[in-house]
Design a protein around this motif. Structure first.
Motif, short mmCIF file in Angstrom:
data_model
loop_
_atom_site.label_atom_id
_atom_site.label_comp_id
_atom_site.label_asym_id
_atom_site.label_seq_id
_atom_site.Cartn_x
_atom_site.Cartn_y
_atom_site.Cartn_z
N LEU B 59 0.81 -1.12 0.03
CA LEU B 59 -0.08 -0.20 -0.02
C LEU B 59 0.90 1.46 -0.20
O LEU B 59 0.49 2.29 -0.54
N MET B 88 -3.87 -0.12 -11.83
CA MET B 88 -5.03 -0.96 -11.67
C MET B 88 -4.67 -2.41 -11.84
O MET B 88 -5.00 -3.22 -10.95
N ASN C 55 -15.77 -7.55 -6.05
CA ASN C 55 -14.58 -6.60 -5.96
C ASN C 55 -14.18 -6.22 -7.60
O ASN C 55 -13.47 -5.09 -7.91
N ALA C 58 -15.75 -2.85 -7.30
CA ALA C 58 -14.93 -1.97 -6.69
C ALA C 58 -13.63 -1.61 -7.41
O ALA C 58 -13.26 -0.33 -7.61
N LEU C 59 -12.96 -2.29 -8.30
CA LEU C 59 -11.78 -2.15 -9.11
C LEU C 59 -12.18 -1.32 -10.13
O LEU C 59 -11.60 -0.13 -10.55
N VAL C 62 -12.39 2.29 -8.60
CA VAL C 62 -11.11 2.88 -8.47
C VAL C 62 -10.53 3.36 -9.55
O VAL C 62 -9.94 4.43 -9.80
N LEU C 87 -8.23 7.85 -1.82
CA LEU C 87 -8.03 6.61 -2.81
C LEU C 87 -7.35 5.70 -2.14
O LEU C 87 -7.79 4.58 -2.15
N MET C 88 -6.21 5.96 -1.16
CA MET C 88 -5.50 4.80 -0.48
C MET C 88 -6.31 4.16 0.64
O MET C 88 -6.31 3.33 0.81
N ALA C 90 -9.61 3.92 0.58
CA ALA C 90 -10.32 2.85 -0.24
C ALA C 90 -9.70 1.55 -0.79
O ALA C 90 -10.09 0.52 -0.32
N VAL C 91 -8.37 1.81 -1.26
CA VAL C 91 -7.79 0.67 -1.66
C VAL C 91 -7.45 -0.04 -0.26
O VAL C 91 -7.53 -1.50 -0.36
N GLY C 92 -6.75 0.54 0.78
CA GLY C 92 -6.60 -0.30 1.70
C GLY C 92 -7.67 -1.18 2.19
O GLY C 92 -7.73 -2.44 2.79
N ARG C 93 -9.12 -0.57 2.27
CA ARG C 93 -9.99 -1.04 2.67
C ARG C 93 -10.48 -2.48 1.66
O ARG C 93 -10.86 -3.51 2.35
N LEU C 94 -10.18 -2.51 0.54
CA LEU C 94 -10.29 -3.25 -0.35
C LEU C 94 -9.44 -4.54 -0.23
O LEU C 94 -9.73 -5.82 -0.14
N VAL C 95 -7.92 -4.20 0.21
CA VAL C 95 -7.04 -5.06 0.23
C VAL C 95 -7.27 -5.88 1.66
O VAL C 95 -7.16 -6.96 1.78
N GLY C 96 -8.04 -5.18 2.63
CA GLY C 96 -8.38 -5.83 3.72
C GLY C 96 -7.47 -5.97 4.93
O GLY C 96 -6.34 -5.88 4.73
N ILE D 41 -15.49 7.44 -4.15
CA ILE D 41 -15.09 6.92 -2.63
C ILE D 41 -16.22 6.60 -1.74
O ILE D 41 -15.84 5.65 -0.84
N LEU D 44 -17.30 3.12 -2.77
CA LEU D 44 -16.31 2.21 -2.34
C LEU D 44 -16.34 1.88 -1.03
O LEU D 44 -16.15 0.70 -0.58
N ILE D 47 -19.15 -0.56 -0.56
CA ILE D 47 -18.81 -1.86 -1.21
C ILE D 47 -18.02 -2.79 -0.16
O ILE D 47 -18.04 -3.79 0.06
N GLN D 51 -18.56 -6.34 1.51
CA GLN D 51 -17.69 -7.33 1.39
C GLN D 51 -17.36 -7.94 2.90
O GLN D 51 -17.40 -9.14 3.02
#
Lengths: 96, 96, 96, 96
Positions: B59, B88, C55, C58-59, C62, C87-88, C90-96, D41, D44, D47, D51
């Motif tokens: 990240l 992406m 997913n 979500a992608l 993004v 953005l980060m 949001a991406v951090g929440r997707l990566v888990g 955002i 997201l 979402i 998840q």
């Protein structure tokens, strides 16, 4: 630290070691890429490869645990419950 | 291998190195646990810790890429599109 | 709730709606499987399919955000920083 | 489709239904956000919440499967092997 006489992964211990040694090498390779100022996207690709390899090791350990450790709990409902709780904690951490 | 003059992570290179060195140590520690026939669930916990640490590094690289590499694409729509595609691809691999 | 005139996903809004409608149907299908006492493993397979579909949505969001929203920040370093932070997150929440 | 007399999740069926109904509502809410051109955002974030809720349902099903379905395999090594294989397939899909 628990004291259990049989490790679920004992049978595959050599394979497990080889995989972990390879992952250690991957992480060292990522450090080298950073040292050489390689492009972020290329570094990220190697990180994803190391993560996939770690996931594979983890799934192998879960499989061994269910097949070899949990089998010992036949007829011992309390111990089985305890081990299922441990297993779910581990799977929950993997799922993230 | 791309030839870009500025790495997005250059500013935090020392922190990145320290984190990767720590992850290498974690993977070595996991190998030691396997050698010592430690309980699967304890090994899995250490694997989850190494994965979380790798995620954090990843990240950080994505953040640096967006902040420092993609900023250079101002006004160059083609290059920005290309870099967004690369980004992406990397995020998609992390999301799994 | 933010007030931004252009949504990054506007161009693909119809596709996004269709995908979300399909996911809603998948979740309803999972409820039906539970009502019918279907086998856990079969239910889990459908949950994994719904997660993969979420997913993908979500992608796509993004990607649209980077391509269409962040492009507006050209030359506005403060706003870009803010959007990269969002953005980060949001991406951090997707990566888990 | 398998024919097993006891579902692992039967005991918690009502809770499972309530959770899935809530997730269906979350997905409908996401569609409404898209219709209203809400900020990517914010979409997201919803979402990610759906998840996380699906993950929780999935982990509950895995737990029920191990506790209630796999317990029936006591003494039947072949069936246990088969069920462990099914379980690992499901966990592998969740881990991604």
């Amino acid at each position: 630290m628990n004291e259990h006489p049989v490790r679920g992964y004992s049978a595959d211990k050599d394979q497990l070691r080889r995989r972990l040694a390879r992952i250690e090498g991957q992480v060292r390779g990522i450090q080298k890429m950073v040292d050489e100022d390689r492009y972020c996207i290329d570094v990220l690709q190697q990180i994803a490869a190391a993560q996939a390899a770690l996931n594979k090791v983890a799934l192998g350990l879960v499989d061994g645990h269910v097949r070899h450790c949990m089998v010992e709990t036949d007829g011992d409902a309390r111990r089985r419950d305890e081990m299922t709780g441990e297993l779910m904690g581990a799977v929950g951490r993997l799922v993230g």
